[in-house]
Structure formats: structure tokens, C-alpha cells
Design a protein around this motif. Sequence first.
Motif, PDB file in Angstrom:
ATOM      1  N   ALA A  59       0.247  41.177  -0.342  1.00 40.12           N
ATOM      2  CA  ALA A  59      -0.888  41.780   0.374  1.00 40.12           C
ATOM      3  C   ALA A  59      -1.003  41.237   1.789  1.00 40.12           C
ATOM      4  O   ALA A  59      -1.200  41.989   2.747  1.00 40.12           O
ATOM      5  N   ALA A  60      -0.858  39.929   1.966  1.00 38.35           N
ATOM      6  CA  ALA A  60      -0.967  39.324   3.293  1.00 38.35           C
ATOM      7  C   ALA A  60       0.179  39.767   4.200  1.00 38.35           C
ATOM      8  O   ALA A  60      -0.025  40.133   5.364  1.00 38.35           O
ATOM      9  N   THR A  61       1.404  39.739   3.659  1.00 37.86           N
ATOM     10  CA  THR A  61       2.571  40.124   4.456  1.00 37.86           C
ATOM     11  C   THR A  61       2.501  41.588   4.851  1.00 37.86           C
ATOM     12  O   THR A  61       2.759  41.959   6.000  1.00 37.86           O
ATOM     13  N   THR A  62       2.149  42.439   3.898  1.00 37.89           N
ATOM     14  CA  THR A  62       2.076  43.872   4.171  1.00 37.89           C
ATOM     15  C   THR A  62       0.985  44.190   5.182  1.00 37.89           C
ATOM     16  O   THR A  62       1.163  45.031   6.067  1.00 37.89           O
ATOM     17  N   THR A  63      -0.147  43.505   5.087  1.00 37.88           N
ATOM     18  CA  THR A  63      -1.236  43.721   6.050  1.00 37.88           C
ATOM     19  C   THR A  63      -0.783  43.397   7.471  1.00 37.88           C
ATOM     20  O   THR A  63      -0.985  44.193   8.402  1.00 37.88           O
ATOM     21  N   TRP A  75       2.303  43.080   8.664  1.00 36.71           N
ATOM     22  CA  TRP A  75       3.407  43.963   9.068  1.00 36.71           C
ATOM     23  C   TRP A  75       2.902  45.358   9.419  1.00 36.71           C
ATOM     24  O   TRP A  75       3.309  45.939  10.425  1.00 36.71           O
ATOM     25  N   LEU A  76       1.996  45.884   8.601  1.00 30.83           N
ATOM     26  CA  LEU A  76       1.495  47.232   8.834  1.00 30.83           C
ATOM     27  C   LEU A  76       0.709  47.305  10.140  1.00 30.83           C
ATOM     28  O   LEU A  76       0.874  48.258  10.918  1.00 30.83           O
ATOM     29  N   SER A  77      -0.134  46.326  10.399  1.00 32.80           N
ATOM     30  CA  SER A  77      -0.905  46.317  11.636  1.00 32.80           C
ATOM     31  C   SER A  77       0.019  46.301  12.849  1.00 32.80           C
ATOM     32  O   SER A  77      -0.144  47.096  13.787  1.00 32.80           O
ATOM     33  N   TYR A  78       0.977  45.416  12.830  1.00 32.45           N
ATOM     34  CA  TYR A  78       1.927  45.312  13.948  1.00 32.45           C
ATOM     35  C   TYR A  78       2.718  46.610  14.111  1.00 32.45           C
ATOM     36  O   TYR A  78       2.848  47.137  15.222  1.00 32.45           O
ATOM     37  N   SER A  79       3.217  47.148  13.016  1.00 29.27           N
ATOM     38  CA  SER A  79       4.116  48.308  13.079  1.00 29.27           C
ATOM     39  C   SER A  79       3.390  49.584  13.499  1.00 29.27           C
ATOM     40  O   SER A  79       3.935  50.383  14.272  1.00 29.27           O
ATOM     41  N   VAL A  80       2.178  49.803  13.009  1.00 29.18           N
ATOM     42  CA  VAL A  80       1.427  51.002  13.403  1.00 29.18           C
ATOM     43  C   VAL A  80       1.121  50.954  14.894  1.00 29.18           C
ATOM     44  O   VAL A  80       1.268  51.943  15.614  1.00 29.18           O
ATOM     45  N   HIS A  81       0.695  49.790  15.379  1.00 32.31           N
ATOM     46  CA  HIS A  81       0.419  49.670  16.809  1.00 32.31           C
ATOM     47  C   HIS A  81       1.689  49.866  17.641  1.00 32.31           C
ATOM     48  O   HIS A  81       1.660  50.525  18.692  1.00 32.31           O
ATOM     49  N   MET A  82       2.801  49.338  17.171  1.00 33.17           N
ATOM     50  CA  MET A  82       4.070  49.538  17.886  1.00 33.17           C
ATOM     51  C   MET A  82       4.433  51.019  17.909  1.00 33.17           C
ATOM     52  O   MET A  82       4.867  51.550  18.944  1.00 33.17           O
ATOM     53  N   ALA A  83       4.272  51.702  16.794  1.00 38.94           N
ATOM     54  CA  ALA A  83       4.619  53.125  16.716  1.00 38.94           C
ATOM     55  C   ALA A  83       3.759  53.961  17.647  1.00 38.94           C
ATOM     56  O   ALA A  83       4.236  54.935  18.250  1.00 38.94           O
ATOM     57  N   MET A  84       2.482  53.594  17.779  1.00 37.42           N
ATOM     58  CA  MET A  84       1.566  54.363  18.607  1.00 37.42           C
ATOM     59  C   MET A  84       1.713  54.064  20.098  1.00 37.42           C
ATOM     60  O   MET A  84       1.506  54.941  20.933  1.00 37.42           O
ATOM     61  N   LEU A  85       2.077  52.820  20.436  1.00 38.08           N
ATOM     62  CA  LEU A  85       2.034  52.391  21.832  1.00 38.08           C
ATOM     63  C   LEU A  85       3.403  52.217  22.482  1.00 38.08           C
ATOM     64  O   LEU A  85       3.504  52.189  23.712  1.00 38.08           O
ATOM     65  N   TYR A  86       4.447  52.088  21.677  1.00 35.56           N
ATOM     66  CA  TYR A  86       5.792  51.859  22.222  1.00 35.56           C
ATOM     67  C   TYR A  86       6.773  52.845  21.583  1.00 35.56           C
ATOM     68  O   TYR A  86       7.437  52.512  20.591  1.00 35.56           O
ATOM     69  N   PRO A  87       6.884  54.055  22.122  1.00 35.37           N
ATOM     70  CA  PRO A  87       7.758  55.071  21.534  1.00 35.37           C
ATOM     71  C   PRO A  87       9.197  54.606  21.335  1.00 35.37           C
ATOM     72  O   PRO A  87       9.878  55.046  20.393  1.00 35.37           O
ATOM     73  N   PHE A  88       9.671  53.699  22.198  1.00 37.05           N
ATOM     74  CA  PHE A  88      11.058  53.241  22.080  1.00 37.05           C
ATOM     75  C   PHE A  88      11.300  52.425  20.813  1.00 37.05           C
ATOM     76  O   PHE A  88      12.450  52.231  20.402  1.00 37.05           O
TER      77      PHE A  88
END
Length: 213
Positions: free
Chosen positions: A166-170, A172-185
Motif C-alpha cells: 500500500a505504501a509503495t503503490t501510493t 509510485w502512483l502519485s509520482y507517476s500520475v503527476h509525471m504523466a500529466m506534466l511531462y509528456p516525454f
Amino acid sequence: MTIEPEGPRPPQQKRSEATLARILGAAKTLLATRDLDDITVEDIAREAGVSVGALYTRFKGKDELLTHLLDATQREQVGRLEEVLAAERWTGVDLAGRLDWLVETLQASARANPGLIRAVFGRLLSQSAALNAGPAALNARSVALIADWLRAAGDGVTAPEPEAAAATTTAWLSYSVHMAMLYPFAFPGQDGQTVTRELRRAALAALRPGAGG
């Protein structure tokens, strides 16, 4: 002509707090549409309605102001999470439903505060662990609150090590969603919405191996 007596002025400390709040609010407003490198101290002072000198009496420059803003923002986030994730608000909402809400909230955060989040990433990557100790502790508190909330879902987290999953997924998910939304590359050839849907599916699979959805 009768001159009305001037009313009592607020104490200096309260005026100072109000000025500080205006400065931080101005910086956050500007970061909603621009990146930190594109914003000057003069821009922040103008947006806040204060003099540049008033800003410099409180901060040495943009970096110190950003540190104060990030601290205030993270503390506000922790307080908001403690309220929003209260158990009574989520009775009957399963893990998939909680992940839906979490992903939507992360997407909304990226849309509302793109410059601020990019500034956070830049700060974390450019400063030492010692300088990031405070922000890291606040971030850890946010991750723990969300992880516990995910584990409290009626259908639970069934990964072999639920707490770690739960901690790792939380995080990772926060970082990855923000990366997907803000850094298209970061995810070439895919749009942010498609990526976040797949991230949500991967998160559910990590927390409940074999689950559909």
C-alpha cells in the motif's frame, strides 16, 4: 468638514501574517499557469500587492520563498487528507473505487498546480537529503494516510505484504500520475489520460493480485 476618527489598526503581527499570506498566495497563483523559472520576485510582489522590499524582508529570494510555500502547502495537504480520508466518509467504498478517487484527485492536482508540482520535482532532484528532510517527512505522512485508507477498503489489500504494498503503490502512483500529466516525454506516444488509466489498473493489480477492473 467633520473627519471621522480612524479606527484601530490591526496589531503589527497580524498585518505581517496577512502580508505573508498574500505573498505565498500570489506565488501559488502564478505557479498555476507558469513555471518557477519564468516568475520573478517582482512578479510575485506585484501579484501580492506589496513592495519588492516587503518581500525581501521576509525571504532572501525565490528559493527561500518556495521552501516556505512548499512547507505550507504540504502541511495543508496533510490536514486536508486527515479530514477527507476519515473512515466514516468511505464506508462501503471498495479498493477500486478508492483508487478511482485517488487518481482523479492526483490528476486534478496536476491541472490546478502544474508549476508548483514541477517546482517540487525540481527541488527534490537538486537538493541534498538533509535539506529535503522536512518535506520528506511531510510527504511520508501523506503517503501513510493514503496507504492506511487503501488498506481499510472493505475488500482489503491482498498483496503478500499489504502494508509495504500500500505504501509503495501510493508513492509510485502519485509520482507517476503527476509525471504523466506534466511531462509528456515520460511516456512517449501516449496521452496523459491513457497513461493514468493504465497506472490505475497496475495499482489495483499490485494491491489485489488477480483482481479485475
